[in-house]
Design a protein around this motif. Structure first.
Motif, short mmCIF file in Angstrom:
data_model
loop_
_atom_site.label_atom_id
_atom_site.label_comp_id
_atom_site.label_asym_id
_atom_site.label_seq_id
_atom_site.Cartn_x
_atom_site.Cartn_y
_atom_site.Cartn_z
N LYS A 104 0.97 -1.13 -0.11
CA LYS A 104 -0.09 0.03 -0.20
C LYS A 104 0.91 1.19 0.16
N LEU A 105 0.57 2.39 -0.85
CA LEU A 105 1.43 3.56 -1.04
C LEU A 105 0.79 4.74 -0.43
N HIS A 106 1.56 5.55 -0.16
CA HIS A 106 1.13 6.97 0.08
C HIS A 106 2.20 7.72 -0.32
N PHE A 107 1.81 8.57 -1.37
CA PHE A 107 2.53 9.71 -1.91
C PHE A 107 2.42 11.26 -1.10
N CYS A 108 3.45 11.70 -0.63
CA CYS A 108 3.50 13.08 -0.10
C CYS A 108 3.50 14.06 -1.47
N ARG A 109 2.90 15.31 -0.91
CA ARG A 109 2.77 16.40 -1.88
C ARG A 109 4.28 16.90 -1.59
N LYS A 110 4.59 17.82 -2.84
CA LYS A 110 5.93 18.60 -2.87
C LYS A 110 5.86 19.64 -1.35
N SER A 111 6.99 19.79 -0.84
CA SER A 111 7.03 20.55 0.22
C SER A 111 6.18 20.22 1.29
N ASP A 112 6.11 18.96 1.80
CA ASP A 112 5.06 18.45 2.68
C ASP A 112 5.93 17.61 3.81
N PRO A 113 6.89 18.04 4.38
CA PRO A 113 7.68 17.44 5.29
C PRO A 113 6.86 16.81 6.48
N GLN A 114 5.73 17.23 6.90
CA GLN A 114 4.93 16.78 7.97
C GLN A 114 4.65 15.30 7.78
N SER A 115 4.68 14.74 6.55
CA SER A 115 4.06 13.52 6.13
C SER A 115 5.30 12.43 6.32
N LYS A 116 6.19 13.01 6.09
CA LYS A 116 7.53 12.24 6.14
C LYS A 116 8.78 12.57 6.82
N GLY A 117 8.41 13.40 7.95
CA GLY A 117 9.45 13.91 8.87
C GLY A 117 10.45 12.88 9.34
N LYS A 118 9.82 11.58 9.60
CA LYS A 118 11.02 10.60 10.04
C LYS A 118 12.03 10.50 9.18
N VAL A 119 11.66 10.00 8.22
CA VAL A 119 12.88 9.54 7.13
C VAL A 119 13.60 10.87 6.58
N GLU A 120 13.00 12.00 6.83
CA GLU A 120 13.92 13.32 6.50
C GLU A 120 14.84 13.72 7.44
N ASN A 121 14.50 13.33 8.77
CA ASN A 121 15.23 13.29 9.82
C ASN A 121 16.52 12.50 9.77
N VAL A 122 16.24 10.99 9.17
CA VAL A 122 17.17 10.02 9.01
C VAL A 122 18.41 10.51 8.15
N VAL A 123 17.80 11.25 7.06
CA VAL A 123 18.52 11.59 5.95
C VAL A 123 19.70 12.73 6.31
N LYS A 124 19.18 13.56 7.24
CA LYS A 124 20.07 14.49 7.83
C LYS A 124 21.04 13.80 8.96
N TYR A 125 20.45 12.81 9.50
CA TYR A 125 21.36 12.11 10.76
C TYR A 125 22.54 11.15 9.84
N VAL A 126 22.16 10.79 8.75
CA VAL A 126 23.03 10.02 7.68
C VAL A 126 24.35 10.95 7.59
N LYS A 127 23.80 12.19 6.98
CA LYS A 127 25.01 13.02 6.76
C LYS A 127 25.73 13.65 7.83
N GLN A 128 25.10 13.95 8.99
CA GLN A 128 25.50 14.57 10.04
C GLN A 128 26.51 13.61 10.92
N ASN A 129 26.04 12.39 11.02
CA ASN A 129 26.72 11.58 11.98
C ASN A 129 27.78 10.38 11.29
N PHE A 130 27.02 9.76 10.11
CA PHE A 130 27.81 8.88 9.48
C PHE A 130 28.69 9.51 8.51
N LEU A 131 28.23 10.34 7.58
CA LEU A 131 29.04 10.97 6.52
C LEU A 131 30.16 11.98 6.62
#
Length: 351
Positions: free
Chosen positions: A235-262
């Motif tokens: 089952k899929l759900h697509f967020c609209r552009k500029s809608d970080p509220q719907s996928k804030g968890k994964v966006e925080n992970v992207v930042k976490y990978v950049k700041q902590n791992f990379l």
């Protein structure tokens, strides 16, 4: 003596800034100190603080053997967080003792104060997201990062990010070329294998790898991804552009990978990078308490797996064979072009 002078200079700088009308928070941010440390220094007068500094240190700190490593990293990269330093210490020193994140934070802050290495901080915005039931949702996103190679060249990498919304258990896969839809499908399979299951729903951005167009509010998927989704029953759900509220968890992970791992990690080759990332996921990203839930993702995964659909790898279907008619002069027409075949082929009837 150097330790004594740096401590004394920090003390006087704290009091000077406070007399100038700066708040405790402002002083803390400017000097890279914990606000409690600033408050403690402000509570002491000159005489009592000097007397405290002159007292001999009777107990050797557990983390003292790693002072030079931490100081060198902080002097090279002033904005290194205590969390990333904690991960570096565990990665680079197999003998690193089992201590709390708070102990490492205090250790790093102490070295910053001793050698006057302030941290350059940046403001970050957070938003509370309602917790979902176990097994109900995962989120997927992509990140980009420019790494420095071991030969001091620039290398741009892209990474696929997957997180279970409830347990916060994460999977990351890097690529040194742009992801294709086929590569994304394979990344999904690796993620499902990594978590040993499938969630009910996956949240995506409106990415070209998944979507052809949006027609009057209806999402039109690419044929390749549409076939995969149908076969997987996702089952899929697509967020609209500029809608970080719907996928804030994964966006925080992207930042976490950049700041902590990379951050400040050299690029050797893709296989090494992915192996290092898996080790980081096991060591840090999935094995330390999450900042919001205060729970360890690895332990939460054990609960969430009971609600995930059982994983079986989907094997790609073999390509269907095409049948072409052979002309009398032993030629075959393929996409508007003619190709010669062995002379005896026409007698066989079909090529």
């Amino acid at each position: 003596m150097n330790y004594y002078l740096n401590k004394l200079m920090t003390y006087h700088e704290v009091h000077k800034m406070y007399r100038e009308g700066n708040s405790i928070r402002k002083i803390s941010e400017h000097l890279g100190l914990n606000w409690r440390t600033v408050k403690k220094l402000l509570s002491k007068d000159d005489r009592s603080y000097q007397k405290e500094l002159e007292q001999p240190i009777s107990k050797k700190k557990l983390l003292d053997p790693f002072r030079d490593f931490v100081r060198e990293k902080l002097e090279l990269y002033h904005d290194t967080s205590a969390a990333q330093m904690f991960d570096w210490l565990k990665e680079q020193h197999p003998d690193f003792p089992s201590v709390s994140a708070k102990a490492v934070f205090n250790f790093v802050q102490g070295i910053r104060a001793e050698f006057n290495i302030p941290k350059v901080s940046s403001a970050r915005d957070f938003q509370m997201v309602e917790e979902l039931p176990y097994g109900s949702q995962a989120q997927v996103d992509f990140g980009f990062y420019n790494m420095t190679t071991t030969t001091n060249k620039q290398k741009r990498v892209q990474f696929f990010t997957f997180i279970l919304s409830r347990s916060r258990y994460k999977f990351i896969l890097f690529s040194d070329i742009p992801f294709t839809t086929a590569m994304v499908i394979d990344a999904h399979e690796q993620a499902f294998q990594f978590i040993a299951g499938l969630p009910e729903e996956i949240v995506y951005d409106q990415d070209r790898l998944f979507i052809v167009s949006e027609n009057l509010g209806d999402i039109v998927l690419t044929s390749e991804f549409s076939n995969y989704v149908r076969e997987r029953g996702i089952k899929l759900h697509f967020c609209r552009k500029s809608d970080p509220q719907s996928k804030g968890k994964v966006e925080n992970v992207v930042k976490y990978v950049k700041q902590n791992f990379l951050y400040n990690r050299p690029y050797r080759d893709l296989e090494t990078l992915n192996n290092e990332c898996i080790a980081w996921l096991h060591r840090t990203a999935n094995n330390l308490p999450h900042g919001t839930t205060k729970l360890i993702p690895l332990e939460e995964l054990a609960k969430e797996q009971m609600f995930l659909e059982q994983y079986h790898r989907v094997l790609p279907k073999p390509p269907q064979k095409q049948i072409y008619a052979v002309h009398k002069d032993n030629k075959v027409s393929y996409k508007g072009n003619f190709y010669s075949v062995p002379i005896s082929t026409y007698n066989a009837g079909i090529y």
